[in-house]
Design a protein around this motif. Structure first.
Motif, PDB file in Angstrom:
ATOM      1  N   UNK A  11       3.976 -27.958 -19.458  1.00 23.04           N
ATOM      2  CA  UNK A  11       5.085 -28.397 -18.615  1.00 23.04           C
ATOM      3  C   UNK A  11       4.873 -29.794 -18.066  1.00 23.04           C
ATOM      4  N   UNK A  12       3.606 -30.159 -17.778  1.00 19.35           N
ATOM      5  CA  UNK A  12       3.354 -31.472 -17.169  1.00 19.35           C
ATOM      6  C   UNK A  12       2.314 -32.300 -17.904  1.00 19.35           C
ATOM      7  N   UNK A  13       1.886 -31.839 -19.072  1.00 19.29           N
ATOM      8  CA  UNK A  13       0.805 -32.547 -19.762  1.00 19.29           C
ATOM      9  C   UNK A  13       0.816 -32.177 -21.241  1.00 19.29           C
ATOM     10  N   UNK A  14       0.095 -32.955 -22.042  1.00 21.56           N
ATOM     11  CA  UNK A  14      -0.100 -32.655 -23.459  1.00 21.56           C
ATOM     12  C   UNK A  14      -1.598 -32.650 -23.709  1.00 21.56           C
ATOM     13  N   UNK A  15      -2.123 -31.502 -24.177  1.00 22.65           N
ATOM     14  CA  UNK A  15      -3.562 -31.387 -24.384  1.00 22.65           C
ATOM     15  C   UNK A  15      -3.826 -30.753 -25.744  1.00 22.65           C
ATOM     16  N   UNK A  16      -4.884 -31.170 -26.434  1.00 25.66           N
ATOM     17  CA  UNK A  16      -5.243 -30.502 -27.684  1.00 25.66           C
ATOM     18  C   UNK A  16      -5.821 -29.129 -27.398  1.00 25.66           C
ATOM     19  N   UNK A  17      -5.542 -28.181 -28.275  1.00 22.69           N
ATOM     20  CA  UNK A  17      -6.090 -26.854 -28.040  1.00 22.69           C
ATOM     21  C   UNK A  17      -5.508 -25.806 -28.956  1.00 22.69           C
ATOM     22  N   UNK A  18      -5.412 -24.583 -28.435  1.00 20.69           N
ATOM     23  CA  UNK A  18      -4.953 -23.449 -29.237  1.00 20.69           C
ATOM     24  C   UNK A  18      -4.231 -22.456 -28.329  1.00 20.69           C
ATOM     25  N   UNK A  19      -3.489 -21.543 -28.965  1.00 19.94           N
ATOM     26  CA  UNK A  19      -2.739 -20.551 -28.216  1.00 19.94           C
ATOM     27  C   UNK A  19      -2.893 -19.196 -28.891  1.00 19.94           C
ATOM     28  N   UNK A  20      -2.985 -18.133 -28.090  1.00 21.10           N
ATOM     29  CA  UNK A  20      -3.067 -16.777 -28.612  1.00 21.10           C
ATOM     30  C   UNK A  20      -1.797 -16.026 -28.220  1.00 21.10           C
ATOM     31  N   UNK A  21      -1.197 -15.329 -29.194  1.00 17.92           N
ATOM     32  CA  UNK A  21       0.032 -14.564 -28.980  1.00 17.92           C
ATOM     33  C   UNK A  21      -0.222 -13.097 -29.299  1.00 17.92           C
ATOM     34  N   UNK A  22       0.180 -12.215 -28.391  1.00 21.18           N
ATOM     35  CA  UNK A  22       0.081 -10.773 -28.611  1.00 21.18           C
ATOM     36  C   UNK A  22       1.399 -10.133 -28.181  1.00 21.18           C
ATOM     37  N   UNK A  23       1.963  -9.297 -29.060  1.00 25.13           N
ATOM     38  CA  UNK A  23       3.182  -8.555 -28.748  1.00 25.13           C
ATOM     39  C   UNK A  23       4.315  -9.453 -28.256  1.00 25.13           C
ATOM     40  N   UNK A  24       4.486 -10.579 -28.935  1.00 22.42           N
ATOM     41  CA  UNK A  24       5.607 -11.459 -28.635  1.00 22.42           C
ATOM     42  C   UNK A  24       5.464 -12.276 -27.373  1.00 22.42           C
ATOM     43  N   UNK A  25       4.253 -12.310 -26.805  1.00 24.73           N
ATOM     44  CA  UNK A  25       4.028 -12.978 -25.529  1.00 24.73           C
ATOM     45  C   UNK A  25       2.821 -13.903 -25.640  1.00 24.73           C
ATOM     46  N   UNK A  26       2.878 -15.031 -24.958  1.00 25.24           N
ATOM     47  CA  UNK A  26       1.719 -15.922 -24.905  1.00 25.24           C
ATOM     48  C   UNK A  26       0.666 -15.251 -24.027  1.00 25.24           C
ATOM     49  N   UNK A  27      -0.458 -14.920 -24.628  1.00 28.66           N
ATOM     50  CA  UNK A  27      -1.503 -14.189 -23.907  1.00 28.66           C
ATOM     51  C   UNK A  27      -2.552 -15.141 -23.327  1.00 28.66           C
ATOM     52  N   UNK A  28      -2.863 -16.237 -24.064  1.00 28.41           N
ATOM     53  CA  UNK A  28      -3.897 -17.153 -23.567  1.00 28.41           C
ATOM     54  C   UNK A  28      -3.711 -18.527 -24.179  1.00 28.41           C
ATOM     55  N   UNK A  29      -4.088 -19.542 -23.417  1.00 30.15           N
ATOM     56  CA  UNK A  29      -4.121 -20.937 -23.874  1.00 30.15           C
ATOM     57  C   UNK A  29      -5.538 -21.448 -23.708  1.00 30.15           C
ATOM     58  N   UNK A  30      -5.963 -22.303 -24.630  1.00 29.61           N
ATOM     59  CA  UNK A  30      -7.310 -22.870 -24.547  1.00 29.61           C
ATOM     60  C   UNK A  30      -7.240 -24.351 -24.887  1.00 29.61           C
ATOM     61  N   UNK A  31      -8.096 -25.139 -24.226  1.00 34.76           N
ATOM     62  CA  UNK A  31      -8.141 -26.574 -24.518  1.00 34.76           C
ATOM     63  C   UNK A  31      -9.218 -26.892 -25.554  1.00 34.76           C
ATOM     64  N   UNK A  32      -9.450 -25.931 -26.437  1.00 36.00           N
ATOM     65  CA  UNK A  32     -10.445 -26.105 -27.498  1.00 36.00           C
ATOM     66  C   UNK A  32      -9.939 -25.420 -28.758  1.00 36.00           C
ATOM     67  N   UNK A  33     -10.445 -25.810 -29.912  1.00 38.58           N
ATOM     68  CA  UNK A  33      -9.998 -25.154 -31.152  1.00 38.58           C
ATOM     69  C   UNK A  33     -10.521 -23.731 -31.249  1.00 38.58           C
ATOM     70  N   UNK A  34      -9.799 -22.898 -31.976  1.00 38.57           N
ATOM     71  CA  UNK A  34     -10.233 -21.521 -32.196  1.00 38.57           C
ATOM     72  C   UNK A  34     -11.139 -21.448 -33.420  1.00 38.57           C
ATOM     73  N   UNK A  35     -12.133 -20.576 -33.352  1.00 32.63           N
ATOM     74  CA  UNK A  35     -13.022 -20.346 -34.497  1.00 32.63           C
ATOM     75  C   UNK A  35     -12.706 -19.021 -35.193  1.00 32.63           C
ATOM     76  N   UNK A  36     -11.621 -18.364 -34.764  1.00 27.55           N
ATOM     77  CA  UNK A  36     -11.279 -17.072 -35.331  1.00 27.55           C
ATOM     78  C   UNK A  36     -10.785 -17.227 -36.772  1.00 27.55           C
ATOM     79  N   UNK A  37     -11.280 -16.394 -37.682  1.00 23.55           N
ATOM     80  CA  UNK A  37     -10.757 -16.431 -39.052  1.00 23.55           C
ATOM     81  C   UNK A  37      -9.290 -15.988 -39.046  1.00 23.55           C
ATOM     82  N   UNK A  38      -8.494 -16.644 -39.844  1.00 27.25           N
ATOM     83  CA  UNK A  38      -7.084 -16.302 -39.918  1.00 27.25           C
ATOM     84  C   UNK A  38      -6.209 -17.039 -38.925  1.00 27.25           C
TER      85      UNK A  38
END
Length: 378
Positions: A11-38
């Protein structure tokens, strides 16, 4: 679902990172890349909230792709929905004109079909984007209030706008532009154009003021968001404020836009105005209002693909101080907030996973993927 290697447009910034979605909802945001396969690789693009469109008459074009051609309703709706989603729009208020007789009745004939098609396709889960309704009330007509009352109780109606396109005021203070537009649209000769002008002025004098007051009263009673349209003067804006408007659609002057902002109305301008560099009617340019800090909402109006492009054009425009996060709010958080849609419009934990992955090619931005409620829609 995890999307990584993206620039998160918060909403107030642009940061590099990743997002996790579960059941149609944003569950978590991170300011780092994900290492999860897939995890989905965003290839360094931008991840935006799904765009929220408050005013588009794009559905009309699909129901009547050529003069006197009426397209099957479901096919028209599917084509419109696909175009909207492919433009990064995940919530759309389809604007339907109430009381507009000036096209010889074509739009009026389609009115019931369009409204019922939007509602039925939405309730049956057939649409990719979420489609709601915006009733555009053309005030200078005796049929406007009865038609408005016929549709008012539909739960899909989320916005009502009040407009008067009669000559010599608001959008068409410039009579040359007025005649160019309507003579080109309806192929009227000079005599027919004069008769058309007289007719529209007479209808406006008879119906515009009482219809404006009555429709606004009923919307206030039902807590339905109200929008003014093409306000040009401080007097227009004061009237809109007193009637309970929350949005000022397409004010035509700096005076009206500034006054709207001062009275707490969200100022909406057309994204095509941004892309083209100015108004096709000769009115104020959207970039001028952005530079003055009185632009709150963008709408694609007649061209869905313009909305995302306008966001990035304004973000890159050195004549204003917006930046990408603020420019994105014009097409996401702000329009959602104006309707009380608190579950969308920003990248934040607990919000709907309406997402747009944006890439840029040869200077042009485009949606590479679009998710609606966490499901891949484009």
């Amino acid at each position: 679902m995890i999307i990584t290697n993206v620039n998160l447009v918060l909403e107030n910034d642009v940061v590099p990172g990743s997002v996790e979605v579960i059941d149609g909802e944003i569950r978590a945001l991170a300011d780092s890349p994900s290492r999860q396969p897939g995890a989905i690789d965003g290839n360094g693009g931008w991840l935006l909230p799904g765009l929220v469109e408050l005013h588009t008459d794009n559905l009309d074009k699909h129901f009547t792709p050529r003069p006197k051609v009426s397209w099957p309703p479901f096919g028209a709706m599917r084509a419109h929905d696909a175009q909207v989603v492919a433009s990064g729009i995940t919530t759309v208020l389809d604007a339907v004109a109430i009381g507009d007789e000036r096209d010889g009745g074509t739009r009026q004939d389609n009115l019931d079909k369009m409204i019922h098609t939007v509602i039925n396709s939405e309730r049956q889960g057939l649409n990719r984007a979420q489609h709601l309704l915006h009733l555009r009330c053309e005030l200078p007509h005796e049929t406007t209030v009865p038609l408005f009352e016929h549709y008012l109780e539909l739960p899909e109606v989320r916005l009502v706008s009040l407009m008067d396109h009669s000559p010599g005021q608001r959008q068409f203070v410039n009579m040359v532009k007025y005649r160019e537009y309507y003579q080109g649209k309806y192929r009227l000769n000079d005599q027919q154009m004069q008769e058309f002008e007289r007719s529209q002025l007479a209808l406006s004098a008879r119906w515009s003021a009482p219809n404006r007051a009555e429709i606004a009263r009923q919307c206030r009673e039902r807590n339905i968001s109200l929008a003014s349209h093409d306000d040009a003067t401080s007097a227009h804006v004061l009237e809109s404020h007193q009637l309970g408007m929350v949005i000022a659609e397409f004010p035509t002057t700096v005076e009206a836009a500034t006054a709207s902002h001062q009275h707490g109305l969200m100022v909406m301008m057309g994204a095509p105005n941004v892309v083209r560099g100015g108004s096709h009617s000769g009115n104020v340019a959207a970039h001028e209002l952005a530079a003055l800090g009185v632009l709150d909402v963008l709408s694609s109006d007649y061209y869905p693909g313009s909305l995302l492009e306008a966001v990035f054009l304004l973000a890159d425009d050195e004549r204003n101080a917006l930046g990408l996060a603020a420019a994105t709010r014009l097409a996401t958080a702000n329009p959602a907030r104006s309707l009380g849609l608190t579950d969308r419009g920003v990248l934040a934990e607990g919000r709907r996973a309406d997402l747009v992955l944006v890439q840029r090619h040869q200077g042009q931005v485009y949606p590479a993927r679009v998710w609606c409620r966490g499901e891949l829609a484009y």
